[in-house]
Design an enzyme around this catalytic site. Structure first.
Site, PDB file in Angstrom:
ATOM      1  N   ASP A  13     113.053   3.786   5.831  1.00 54.15           N
ATOM      2  CA  ASP A  13     111.612   3.760   5.963  1.00 54.15           C
ATOM      3  C   ASP A  13     111.777   5.122   5.977  1.00 54.15           C
ATOM      4  OD1 ASP A  13     109.670   4.551   7.487  1.00 54.15           O
ATOM      5  OD2 ASP A  13     109.839   4.053   9.238  1.00 54.15           O
ATOM      6  N   TYR A 229     116.595   7.151  19.846  1.00 53.12           N
ATOM      7  CA  TYR A 229     115.268   6.295  19.746  1.00 53.12           C
ATOM      8  C   TYR A 229     114.589   7.334  17.738  1.00 53.12           C
ATOM      9  CZ  TYR A 229     111.238   3.926  17.905  1.00 53.12           C
ATOM     10  OH  TYR A 229     110.094   3.124  17.681  1.00 53.12           O
ATOM     11  N   LYS A 232     112.890   1.673  14.583  1.00 53.04           N
ATOM     12  CA  LYS A 232     113.279   0.674  14.903  1.00 53.04           C
ATOM     13  C   LYS A 232     114.281   0.415  12.864  1.00 53.04           C
ATOM     14  CE  LYS A 232     113.480  -0.987  18.730  1.00 53.04           C
ATOM     15  NZ  LYS A 232     115.037  -1.306  19.824  1.00 53.04           N
TER      16      LYS A 232
HETATM   17  P1  13P Z   1     109.052   1.996  12.230  1.00 53.85           P
HETATM   18  O1  13P Z   1     110.393   1.336  13.303  1.00 53.85           O
HETATM   19  O2  13P Z   1     108.774   0.796  11.459  1.00 53.85           O
HETATM   20  O3  13P Z   1     109.131   2.818  11.382  1.00 53.85           O
HETATM   21  O4  13P Z   1     107.757   1.840  14.125  1.00 53.85           O
HETATM   22  C1  13P Z   1     107.929   3.091  14.473  1.00 53.85           C
HETATM   23  C2  13P Z   1     107.167   2.751  15.836  1.00 53.85           C
HETATM   24  O5  13P Z   1     107.022   3.823  16.365  1.00 53.85           O
HETATM   25  C3  13P Z   1     105.936   1.853  15.655  1.00 53.85           C
HETATM   26  O6  13P Z   1     105.612   2.203  16.813  1.00 53.85           O
HETATM   27 MG    MG Z   2     108.519   4.208  10.487  1.00 55.47          MG
HETATM   28 MG    MG Z   3     108.948   0.024   9.744  1.00 55.43          MG
END
Ligand code: 13P
Ligand code: MG
Ligand code: MG
Ligand code: 13P
Length: 366
Positions: A13, A229, A232
């Protein structure tokens, strides 16, 4: 005998349009251009660039073997280039998954997710690449168990003599950075004890008993790399199908049950994993619910024939409906567990800071 082929799926990402919902077409185009040039020069047999939510996936075939520096650097440089595009458009979370500054030999441990398999092409070689958003690598534990160990899901475990022996599962303990193998059906209950705890134990690879690779999942955990964090680790998994492996339909079947996974909203909520078509892989409601797409290919002399959009099938409508029902039910919990993840999972977010701030206000109870 023909040379072995490597299928590498490398994903990251590097910026969302809008927020965390999708990838900008200019980034997709830049990725295709770059890989196209490398293919023309003979550096890749073939490639396909796709995305699930805000995660961009590079699906590549080549003869270099897994963990190859050239291939990993190609992916890294491409993600850096796409990050520049994301920055110029002020897309959200530009460069989100690029956790290190300089490439040094392998992309593993730098943020992007990696799944790679090397194999001798068979007479016909169907593979499925599953890609998910708003979840984490442990999300594959349940479906991979169903596909490769549960005869109620996979008739081939009973019917196909070459599958009848079962499969070996390599499981990583991402907290302790170690792995263990389980052989099924013998170790079935031991395996379940571990993979039933998917935030720590994740199926990484699956082998047939004759040693042939059957599946490989990305198991990179961003928070463990970054120490905080950072979005994800939306995962991918490659599953080989047919003739001694599960049928395509057996590999898809577990996704008719939208099981609960972690990773929704701010990576801090549980939600149902909804199987969707490529076009519907845009998690928007409460940044979700979590999505999975399935791209099917026939690998032919290193070429990726496809993809077929395998969840583009009304047979998965009920799973989508069920996922929406579960989403409503969980959302009604608001900030309460078990919709919100347990405290252990929030250790990289607000909780430590809040604890520090309020430390002086805690009174010892008798
Ligand atoms: P991603 O991990 O897909 O970037 O999503 C992060 C997020 O905080 C969604 O609410
Ligand atoms: Mg993202
Ligand atoms: Mg993502
Ligand atoms: P075929 O006989 O068409 O190969 O199909 C076998 C199979 O695996 C169907 O699930």
């Amino acid at each position: 005998m023909a040379d072995k082929i490597t299928l590498s799926v490398i994903k990251a990402d590097v910026g969302g349009l809008v927020g965390h919902t999708s990838v900008h077409p200019d980034m997709m185009e830049a990725a295709r251009q770059r890989l196209g040039k490398v293919k023309t020069k003979g550096g890749l047999s073939d490639f396909h660039v796709t995305r699930c939510g805000d995660d961009m996936e590079l699906i590549m075939t080549h003869g270099e073997g897994p963990d190859n520096e050239k291939i990993h650097k190609l992916a890294w440089d491409l993600f850096v280039e796409c990050t520049e595009i994301a920055k110029s458009l002020k897309l959200y979370g530009a460069g989100q998954d690029l956790l290190k500054d300089a490439f040094s030999g392998t992309i593993k441990g730098m943020g992007p997710g990696v799944a790679e398999i090397e194999f001798q092409e068979r007479k016909s070689d169907p593979v499925i690449v599953f890609m998910a958003d708003k979840t984490s690598p442990g999300a594959w534990n349940l479906p991979l168990f169903q596909i490769f160990a549960n005869p109620f899901n996979t008739a081939g475990l009973i019917i196909d003599p070459t599958m009848h022996e079962g499969f070996r599962f390599k499981v990583v303990d991402v907290f302790e950075n170690r792995s263990i193998e389980f052989s099924c059906p013998e170790d079935l209950y031991d395996l379940l004890m571990f993979i039933g705890a998917p935030r720590r134990f994740m199926i990484h690879e699956i082998y047939r008993k004759d040693g042939e690779i059957a599946a490989c999942a990305s198991t990179q955990k961003l928070s463990l790399i970054a120490g905080k964090y950072v979005g994800k680790d939306d995962p991918v998994v490659i599953v080989r199908c047919q003739s001694g492996f599960p049928a395509v339909g057996e590999a898809l079947e577990p996704f008719a049950f939208p099981h609960i996974v972690e990773g929704w909203m701010r990576g801090s909520h549980n939600g149902p994993l909804m199987p969707v078509s490529f076009e519907q892989a845009n998690p928007s409601r409460f940044d979700g619910p979590p999505r999975v797409i399935a791209a099917g290919f026939q690998v032919a002399d290193g070429q990726l024939v496809g993809p077929r959009d395998l969840f583009d099938d009304p047979a998965f409508d009920e799973a989508r409906k069920k996922a929406n029902e579960i989403a409503n039910y969980l959302r009604a919990h608001g900030p309460f567990e078990p919709h919100r993840l347990g405290l252990e999972d929030l250790e990289y977010t607000t909780m430590p800071k809040l604890m520090d701030k309020l430390a002086a206000r805690f009174q010892r109870e008798a």
